[in-house]
Structure formats: structure tokens, C-alpha cells
Design a protein around this motif. Structure first.
Motif, PDB file in Angstrom:
ATOM      1  N   SER A  72       0.853  -1.238   0.060  1.00  0.00           N
ATOM      2  CA  SER A  72       0.110  -0.031  -0.097  1.00  0.00           C
ATOM      3  C   SER A  72       1.015   1.276  -0.058  1.00  0.00           C
ATOM      4  O   SER A  72       1.715   1.209   0.822  1.00  0.00           O
ATOM      5  CB  SER A  72      -0.965  -0.042   1.187  1.00  0.00           C
ATOM      6  OG  SER A  72      -1.484   1.257   1.267  1.00  0.00           O
ATOM      7  N   PRO A  73       0.526   2.320  -0.869  1.00  0.00           N
ATOM      8  CA  PRO A  73       1.114   3.497  -0.839  1.00  0.00           C
ATOM      9  C   PRO A  73       1.145   4.443   0.420  1.00  0.00           C
ATOM     10  O   PRO A  73       1.591   5.361   0.474  1.00  0.00           O
ATOM     11  CB  PRO A  73       0.906   4.209  -2.237  1.00  0.00           C
ATOM     12  CG  PRO A  73      -0.532   3.622  -2.364  1.00  0.00           C
ATOM     13  CD  PRO A  73      -0.497   2.255  -1.901  1.00  0.00           C
ATOM     14  N   SER A  74      -0.001   3.863   1.355  1.00  0.00           N
ATOM     15  CA  SER A  74      -0.415   4.668   2.369  1.00  0.00           C
ATOM     16  C   SER A  74       0.382   4.495   3.467  1.00  0.00           C
ATOM     17  O   SER A  74       0.527   5.559   4.514  1.00  0.00           O
ATOM     18  CB  SER A  74      -1.867   4.130   2.839  1.00  0.00           C
ATOM     19  OG  SER A  74      -2.745   4.326   1.855  1.00  0.00           O
ATOM     20  N   PHE A  75       1.555   3.587   3.507  1.00  0.00           N
ATOM     21  CA  PHE A  75       2.403   3.538   4.514  1.00  0.00           C
ATOM     22  C   PHE A  75       3.861   4.014   4.091  1.00  0.00           C
ATOM     23  O   PHE A  75       4.214   3.717   3.136  1.00  0.00           O
ATOM     24  CB  PHE A  75       2.465   1.799   5.063  1.00  0.00           C
ATOM     25  CG  PHE A  75       1.338   1.620   5.553  1.00  0.00           C
ATOM     26  CD1 PHE A  75       1.301   1.493   6.988  1.00  0.00           C
ATOM     27  CD2 PHE A  75       0.203   1.150   4.957  1.00  0.00           C
ATOM     28  CE1 PHE A  75       0.058   0.913   7.757  1.00  0.00           C
ATOM     29  CE2 PHE A  75      -0.939   0.743   5.718  1.00  0.00           C
ATOM     30  CZ  PHE A  75      -1.013   0.659   7.177  1.00  0.00           C
ATOM     31  N   PRO A  76       4.605   4.506   5.103  1.00  0.00           N
ATOM     32  CA  PRO A  76       5.902   5.184   4.610  1.00  0.00           C
ATOM     33  C   PRO A  76       7.035   3.940   4.415  1.00  0.00           C
ATOM     34  O   PRO A  76       6.678   2.802   5.069  1.00  0.00           O
ATOM     35  CB  PRO A  76       6.158   5.940   6.003  1.00  0.00           C
ATOM     36  CG  PRO A  76       5.494   5.612   6.933  1.00  0.00           C
ATOM     37  CD  PRO A  76       4.209   4.943   6.548  1.00  0.00           C
ATOM     38  N   GLU A  77       7.971   4.476   3.817  1.00  0.00           N
ATOM     39  CA  GLU A  77       8.829   3.188   3.369  1.00  0.00           C
ATOM     40  C   GLU A  77       9.758   2.720   4.713  1.00  0.00           C
ATOM     41  O   GLU A  77       9.969   1.778   4.909  1.00  0.00           O
ATOM     42  CB  GLU A  77       9.674   3.549   2.438  1.00  0.00           C
ATOM     43  CG  GLU A  77      10.639   2.671   1.537  1.00  0.00           C
ATOM     44  CD  GLU A  77       9.706   1.482   0.995  1.00  0.00           C
ATOM     45  OE1 GLU A  77      10.131   0.338   1.384  1.00  0.00           O
ATOM     46  OE2 GLU A  77       8.589   1.819   0.325  1.00  0.00           O
ATOM     47  N   ASP A  78       9.991   3.681   5.619  1.00  0.00           N
ATOM     48  CA  ASP A  78      10.808   3.431   6.837  1.00  0.00           C
ATOM     49  C   ASP A  78       9.991   2.400   7.863  1.00  0.00           C
ATOM     50  O   ASP A  78      10.526   1.467   8.266  1.00  0.00           O
ATOM     51  CB  ASP A  78      11.334   4.487   7.511  1.00  0.00           C
ATOM     52  CG  ASP A  78      10.067   5.607   7.922  1.00  0.00           C
ATOM     53  OD1 ASP A  78       8.827   5.498   7.242  1.00  0.00           O
ATOM     54  OD2 ASP A  78      10.487   6.674   8.398  1.00  0.00           O
ATOM     55  N   ALA A  79       8.778   2.613   7.751  1.00  0.00           N
ATOM     56  CA  ALA A  79       7.813   1.738   8.341  1.00  0.00           C
ATOM     57  C   ALA A  79       7.747   0.129   7.928  1.00  0.00           C
ATOM     58  O   ALA A  79       7.814  -0.790   8.527  1.00  0.00           O
ATOM     59  CB  ALA A  79       6.450   2.064   8.615  1.00  0.00           C
TER      60      ALA A  79
END
Length: 471
Positions: A72-79
Motif C-alpha cells: 500500500s502507498p499509504s504506509f511510509p517506506e521506513d515503517a
């Protein structure tokens, strides 16, 4: 029935809280009271009091729980990066699999890295890290492996008075001997090594004191120990060959100017090899307190150093009986010790949320102290840390007589009447231990600031009426 179980008492969820539950049911049925809601200020349950979760922590746990969200694009990459690393450490890449009894290896590595950063480079070995079901599970487990002997050689466990009732409950359950040492209320609940020595020497007549428990920052008392005090305690433990338990779950909760959290591990290391290679120390941390307040995940860890290899084998065996701590709690603990760093996309939001929670708590600590100290017959020491006030209250002789007639502690009578007349639920000081003839209650400072102001005003009005009634 096991007599040790019957002896267990846990004031934080004791008779007052059961009564609060009954009153809540009555309110739901429409039974009229002088208030419209019960305010549960009895327990340090941040989210129940309206504190918002830390976004980044919840994002990572959500990704671990439902990995389809990794696309999902809703979540940041570091997470996503952290979630992938945690899932790779799980059996079948699933949070639903058991972990090793000591906990997921990569999370233990992150805990060790966190401890090294926190303590300015003092080395930490992942093999000495155990992921636990909250800090409570770790404390109870360590006590379990240390208690032995019978009669005068039965293990004595030294605990601060006032204490967090987990300690007295665990000691009762194990049939160990509780050895009280008193914190100095006149000096902001400080710890005096002369008092430790008095307590130890008296206890030697009836048990074998082997364990010394320290809560820093203090619960219920909110004091933060200075470096000199910690050095004195470590020297005392070294001298008397005591196993040190350092309950450090409030290490992020320090508010007073001039106060700073020092870990026992760091000070022990800095005192030199004579101490660092010999003093047995178990330190505890948790997801439940700090700025996170994630009580329900039951995440925690303990670091145990200088444990004899045979004892270490027994500890791992004991942990393996309960299979492992909740793996979602382990994931939450990972985010506490491995949060976003400068340069990562979630850092600015994370640091804003973290500082907002801690700044709010600092304001509420000062507000609570100031308001209590304006009330006649109430004295409250500075809330240097943690998330509770533990004010001393004057209880008139007539009220003490009435309490005796009802076979209850005077501060239990006070807290029951406070609950019945205002809907405010706090815990009597007698549930934590206090000096003979002194009376207190513990109240959390977690409610939102506007609600806290109303709560403190209600408590002031109640206390003045209580003094008038029993004058």
C-alpha cells in the motif's frame, strides 16, 4: 487452595476498582449519582485516558499483522523496512508463529543497540536480552529463579516502601520474605543507603536477604534517583552480594529540571570492572509507559548481566515453559527501541508526537503538584518523573475511628468516600505501603489537562468537606 495465592494482594485492581465497576453498571442502568461518569485515575493506562497512539508504532505493527499492506502507498517506506525485518525473523514470515523463548533474534539485537546508544556506548549483548510479557513477567520470572531455602534461610527480597504492588504480590505468591526499606518522604522520596543497611541487618534475623529491588523513576512516588544515589546502591549490593533488580519502565518519563535518568547498567559499568564483572543485575523496560503507553500489547524486555551460566540455563528453561511472549508485543517493543531517526521520512511526525506527549505530562505533573499543595491537609512532593502523584493526606481521628469500626484502613475509607461522592477512583496508600500513621493515595496524571483540572478541583472540594465532616 494454595495459601500463597490467598496471600496475594494487588491494590491497583483491588476493592476500590471493583466498587468503581459496580458504580459504572449502576450509571448505565440510569441510577442517579452526584456525578455522570467514573474517572479511573487508579492505573497508568495511557490510551484508556485518551492519549493518542504513536502513529509510527501502530503503522509497523499493522504492517506486521497484515503484510498485504506492504504494497500500500499509504504506509511510509521506513515503517515497511522495519516490518519486513521483523517478519523475516518470524517463523513462516508471520506474526502468528511462536518465536524463540527468549524472543525474536533481530528484535533482541535492536534492544541491545538501543541500550548501547542510551548508555553512551556501554556494550550490550543480545544474548543477555529476554523479551517478556510486559516488564511484570520479567520481574516475576527473575524472582522465581532466585527464591529458595526454608525457615531463616528463606530468600528475602528487599523492596521500597511505598512500592508497586506487583512486588509484594510476586513475593507472596512465591512464599518468599518481603523485606521493607523506607523511602524518605521528607526528602522527595529519596533512597538512603543507611536505611538499606538497617533493613538488611534486621532481616538477617529471620531470612536470607538476596535480592534488592529498585524502581527508578519511582512508582508510586515519582522520584528520579541521582547518580550518587545509584552508585551508593550498587556499592551496597556489591558489598552484601545482593542481586539487583532495576525497574526502569519510566525511563522516558522525567520532568523536573535538574533531574536526569541514569540506568543502573551504565553507572555499574562506569564504576569499573570490580563492580561491572561481579554485581548481578536485571534491568526491565516496557511498551506500556514512557510516551508510548501501549499497555495492551504486553511488550517488554529484561537485560540480565553476570548471571551464572547454570542459572542462565534455568532461566531459559523457565521462559520456554510459557513458549514465548506475545509476538505482536515483541514487534511493538522493537519500535520503542528502534524508532525513526533523523533523515527518515517518519522522523518529524514521530518526534512531534513523542515530545507532545512528554511535554503534556510534564505540565500535568507540575499542575497536579501545585494544586494539591494548595489544599489544607494535603502535601505532595514534586513529581520528578513517572506518571503518578502520591500525596500525603491528613485524616482526622474521627475518620480513623470510623475506618477501624468498618475494619478498613483509614485511607481506604477516604478513597471509598471519594469514589462514592465524586466518581473519582484512586488507590489508597495502604495498598503500596507507607510509614505507620501516615496516609496517602496514588493518582495517575494521565487524564487530558482540562479533565485533570476538573478532577483536581473536585478532589479539593471533597477533601475540605471530609475534614469538616470528621473535625
Amino acid at each position: 487452595m494454595n495459601p500463597y495465592v490467598k496471600a496475594v494482594e494487588y491494590a491497583v485492581r483491588g476493592p476500590i476498582v471493583l466498587k468503581a465497576g459496580e458504580i459504572e453498571k449502576e450509571l448505565r442502568k440510569g441510577i442517579k449519582k452526584p456525578f455522570t461518569e467514573v474517572i479511573k485515575a487508579n492505573i497508568g493506562d495511557a490510551h484508556a485516558m485518551g492519549q493518542r497512539p504513536i502513529t509510527f508504532l501502530r503503522q509497523v505493527v499493522a504492517l506486521c499483522t497484515y503484510p498485504n499492506l506492504l504494497d500500500s502507498p499509504s504506509f511510509p517506506e521506513d515503517a515497511k523496512k522495519r516490518a519486513r525485518r521483523i517478519l523475516q525473523g518470524c517463523g513462516g514470515n508471520s506474526l502468528g508463529a511462536y518465536s524463540a523463548s527468549q524472543g525474536i533474534n533481530c528484535i533482541r539485537e535492536d534492544v541491545a543497540s538501543y541500550i548501547e546508544r542510551r548508555d553512551g556506548g556501554v556494550p550490550a549483548d543480545p544474548d543477555n536480552i529476554y523479551l517478556t510479557t510486559g516488564a511484570s513477567d520479567g520481574i516475576a520470572t527473575i524472582l522465581k529463579i532466585l527464591v529458595s531455602g526454608g525457615g531463616k534461610s528463606r530468600t528475602g527480597v528487599m523492596i521500597p516502601i511505598p512500592q508497586y504492588p506487583l512486588y509484594s504480590a510476586a513475593i507472596s505468591e512465591l512464599g518468599a520474605i518481603q523485606v521493607n526499606y523506607y523511602l524518605d518522604e521528607e526528602n522527595c522520596w529519596s533512597l538512603d543507603v543507611n536505611e538499606l543497611r538497617r533493613s538488611l541487618n534486621e532481616a538477617k534475623a529471620y531470612c536470607h536477604p538476596k535480592v534488592l529491588c529498585i524502581i527508578n523513576p519511582g512508582n508510586p512516588t515519582g522520584q528520579v534517583q541521582n547518580r550518587k544515589c545509584i552508585e551508593d546502591v550498587i556499592h551496597f549490593a556489591w558489598e552484601e552480594k545482593l542481586f539487583l533488580l532495576a525497574d526502569e519502565v519510566y525511563q522516558d518519563n522525567v520532568y523536573s529540571e535538574g533531574c536526569q535518568f541514569h540506568s543502573f547498567k551504565k553507572i555499574l559499568y562506569e564504576m569499573g570492572p570490580e563492580y561491572y564483572n561481579n554485581v548481578e543485575l536485571a534491568s526491565f523496560h516496557s511498551t506500556s509507559k514512557g510516551y508510548m503507553g501501549e499497555c495492551g500489547y504486553r511488550g517488554g524486555y529484561m537485560e540480565v548481566i553476570n548471571l551464572h551460566p547454570e542459572m542462565k540455563g534455568q532461566l531459559v528453561k523457565l521462559l520456554s515453559v510459557r513458549i514465548c511472549s506475545p509476538v505482536s508485543g515483541q514487534a511493538a517493543m522493537d519500535i520503542v527501541v528502534n524508532p525513526p531517526v533523523p533523515g527518515e521520512e517518519s522522523y518529524s511526525q514521530f518526534i512531534k508526537e513523542k515530545e507532545s506527549v512528554l511535554n503534556n505530562l510534564a505540565k500535568k505533573a507540575k499542575l497536579t503538584e501545585d494544586m494539591f499543595n494548595k489544599v489544607p491537609g494535603v502535601h505532595c512532593n514534586p513529581l520528578q518523573g513517572a506518571m503518578y502523584a502520591f500525596p500525603r493526606i491528613f485524616i482526622p481521628a474521627k475518620a480513623i475511628e470510623e475506618a477501624k469500626a468498618h475494619k478498613m484502613a483509614p485511607d481506604m475509607l477516604y478513597c471509598m468516600k471519594l469514589l462514592e461522592e465524586t466518581g473519582i477512583c484512586v488507590v489508597p496508600g495502604s495498598g503500596f505501603g507507607q510509614r505507620e500513621g501516615s496516609y496517602h493515595f496514588r493518582m495517575t496524571i494521565l487524564p487530558p489537562i482540562e479533565k485533570l483540572k476538573i478532577l483536581l478541583e473536585k478532589m479539593k472540594d471533597f477533601h475540605i468537606k471530609f475534614l469538616e465532616k470528621y473535625a
